[in-house]
Every structure is written in C-alpha cells, then in structure tokens.
Design a protein around this motif. Structure first.
Motif, PDB file in Angstrom:
ATOM      1  N   ALA A  33      -8.608  20.731  27.226  1.00 25.60           N
ATOM      2  CA  ALA A  33     -10.251  20.611  26.999  1.00 25.60           C
ATOM      3  C   ALA A  33     -10.150  22.327  27.240  1.00 25.60           C
ATOM      4  O   ALA A  33     -11.024  22.799  26.204  1.00 25.60           O
ATOM      5  N   VAL A  34      -9.529  22.678  28.467  1.00 30.30           N
ATOM      6  CA  VAL A  34      -9.692  24.026  28.649  1.00 30.30           C
ATOM      7  C   VAL A  34      -8.935  25.007  27.012  1.00 30.30           C
ATOM      8  O   VAL A  34      -8.559  25.606  26.845  1.00 30.30           O
ATOM      9  N   ILE A  35      -7.199  24.374  27.157  1.00 34.61           N
ATOM     10  CA  ILE A  35      -6.561  25.155  26.878  1.00 34.61           C
ATOM     11  C   ILE A  35      -7.041  24.886  24.344  1.00 34.61           C
ATOM     12  O   ILE A  35      -6.452  25.569  23.980  1.00 34.61           O
TER      13      ILE A  35
ATOM     14  N   LEU B 259     -11.702  28.466  19.857  1.00 34.36           N
ATOM     15  CA  LEU B 259     -13.072  30.041  19.527  1.00 34.36           C
ATOM     16  C   LEU B 259     -11.746  31.613  20.154  1.00 34.36           C
ATOM     17  O   LEU B 259     -13.047  32.643  19.073  1.00 34.36           O
ATOM     18  N   LEU B 260     -10.976  31.189  20.648  1.00 27.00           N
ATOM     19  CA  LEU B 260     -10.043  32.679  20.216  1.00 27.00           C
ATOM     20  C   LEU B 260      -9.149  33.026  19.602  1.00 27.00           C
ATOM     21  O   LEU B 260      -8.382  33.917  18.236  1.00 27.00           O
ATOM     22  N   GLY B 261      -8.261  31.277  19.278  1.00 26.25           N
ATOM     23  CA  GLY B 261      -7.695  31.728  17.581  1.00 26.25           C
ATOM     24  C   GLY B 261      -6.355  31.946  17.939  1.00 26.25           C
ATOM     25  O   GLY B 261      -5.127  32.392  17.487  1.00 26.25           O
ATOM     26  N   ARG B 262      -5.609  31.878  19.312  1.00 30.24           N
ATOM     27  CA  ARG B 262      -4.321  32.067  19.117  1.00 30.24           C
ATOM     28  C   ARG B 262      -4.355  30.986  21.137  1.00 30.24           C
ATOM     29  O   ARG B 262      -5.432  30.415  21.863  1.00 30.24           O
ATOM     30  N   MET B 263      -3.111  30.800  21.368  1.00 25.24           N
ATOM     31  CA  MET B 263      -2.732  29.873  21.819  1.00 25.24           C
ATOM     32  C   MET B 263      -2.045  30.653  23.678  1.00 25.24           C
ATOM     33  O   MET B 263      -1.919  31.527  23.146  1.00 25.24           O
ATOM     34  N   PRO B 264      -2.509  30.152  24.729  1.00 20.31           N
ATOM     35  CA  PRO B 264      -2.182  30.613  25.547  1.00 20.31           C
ATOM     36  C   PRO B 264      -0.752  30.540  26.256  1.00 20.31           C
ATOM     37  O   PRO B 264      -0.184  29.670  25.787  1.00 20.31           O
ATOM     38  N   GLY B 265      -0.198  31.255  26.819  1.00 19.58           N
ATOM     39  CA  GLY B 265       1.552  31.463  26.951  1.00 19.58           C
ATOM     40  C   GLY B 265       2.446  31.074  25.777  1.00 19.58           C
ATOM     41  O   GLY B 265       2.007  31.567  24.196  1.00 19.58           O
TER      42      GLY B 265
ATOM     43  N   PRO C 287      -3.354  27.948  15.226  1.00 22.15           N
ATOM     44  CA  PRO C 287      -4.885  27.620  16.377  1.00 22.15           C
ATOM     45  C   PRO C 287      -5.878  27.136  16.758  1.00 22.15           C
ATOM     46  O   PRO C 287      -6.162  26.183  17.709  1.00 22.15           O
ATOM     47  N   ARG C 288      -6.447  27.338  15.495  1.00 21.95           N
ATOM     48  CA  ARG C 288      -7.832  26.801  15.402  1.00 21.95           C
ATOM     49  C   ARG C 288      -7.757  25.093  15.033  1.00 21.95           C
ATOM     50  O   ARG C 288      -8.854  24.880  15.706  1.00 21.95           O
ATOM     51  N   PHE C 289      -6.921  24.382  14.490  1.00 19.84           N
ATOM     52  CA  PHE C 289      -6.861  23.834  13.959  1.00 19.84           C
ATOM     53  C   PHE C 289      -6.166  23.015  15.266  1.00 19.84           C
ATOM     54  O   PHE C 289      -7.228  21.227  15.488  1.00 19.84           O
ATOM     55  N   TRP C 290      -5.148  22.931  15.798  1.00 21.63           N
ATOM     56  CA  TRP C 290      -5.115  22.498  17.115  1.00 21.63           C
ATOM     57  C   TRP C 290      -6.140  22.404  18.037  1.00 21.63           C
ATOM     58  O   TRP C 290      -6.075  21.172  19.020  1.00 21.63           O
ATOM     59  N   GLY C 291      -6.866  23.538  18.331  1.00 17.90           N
ATOM     60  CA  GLY C 291      -7.912  23.026  19.202  1.00 17.90           C
ATOM     61  C   GLY C 291      -8.820  22.005  18.718  1.00 17.90           C
ATOM     62  O   GLY C 291      -9.285  21.506  19.765  1.00 17.90           O
ATOM     63  N   ALA C 292      -9.390  22.258  18.093  1.00 19.49           N
ATOM     64  CA  ALA C 292     -10.381  21.604  16.993  1.00 19.49           C
ATOM     65  C   ALA C 292      -9.916  19.901  16.758  1.00 19.49           C
ATOM     66  O   ALA C 292     -10.312  19.020  18.076  1.00 19.49           O
ATOM     67  N   GLY C 293      -8.221  19.515  17.013  1.00 19.81           N
ATOM     68  CA  GLY C 293      -8.184  18.201  16.831  1.00 19.81           C
ATOM     69  C   GLY C 293      -7.534  17.912  18.834  1.00 19.81           C
ATOM     70  O   GLY C 293      -8.039  16.537  18.802  1.00 19.81           O
TER      71      GLY C 293
END
Length: 82
Positions: free
Chosen positions: A19-21, A27-33, A43-49
C-alpha cells in the motif's frame, strides 16, 4: 497456532508495504529505491494496480484482482518513445 499467527503478521506487513509503495508511485509518479526504479517503467500504472490488488483482497473481488495484476504488468512494460 503460532504458525498461523506468524503467517498472518507477514501477510499484513506485506499488504502495508504494498500500500505504501503503491501510493508513493501513484501520487509522485516514481518508484522508491533503485531496484524498483530500474524495473518499473510506468510507476503510476504500477501504483494503481497495487492499490487495486489490495482493494480486491478486502472486497474479495476477483475482477479487481485481475485488473490490478494487469496494471502492474503494464507498469513493467517499456514506455513508447514520443
């Protein structure tokens, strides 16, 4: 009994991390790490998924689960050049 308790703790911890990732990516459009940044192209598609996968777990909805996995897969796909 102890095994189920540990398994439940691990599943809840993984759900919180996802959920956090997912929210970070959405929201930010980039992945952490560095590792995730190298593997996720959208990243936005990945986050929505990722968020849809968690919602499907809560609602017990297989259609949300399939759409969530599809969005995560699209997030790993290569962007088309403009």
């Amino acid at each position: 009994m102890f095994t189920f308790l540990v398994l439940g703790f691990v599943l809840v911890t993984l759900a919180i991390v996802l959920a956090v990732i997912g929210l970070h990516a959405l929201l930010l459009g980039r992945m952490p790490g560095r590792w995730l940044q190298q593997r996720v192209r959208q990243p936005r598609f990945w986050g929505a998924g990722a968020i849809l996968i968690l919602i499907s777990w809560n609602l017990r909805s297989p259609s949300f689960l399939v759409v969530g996995f599809g969005l995560v897969a699209i997030g790993h796909a290569v962007k088309t050049p403009r």
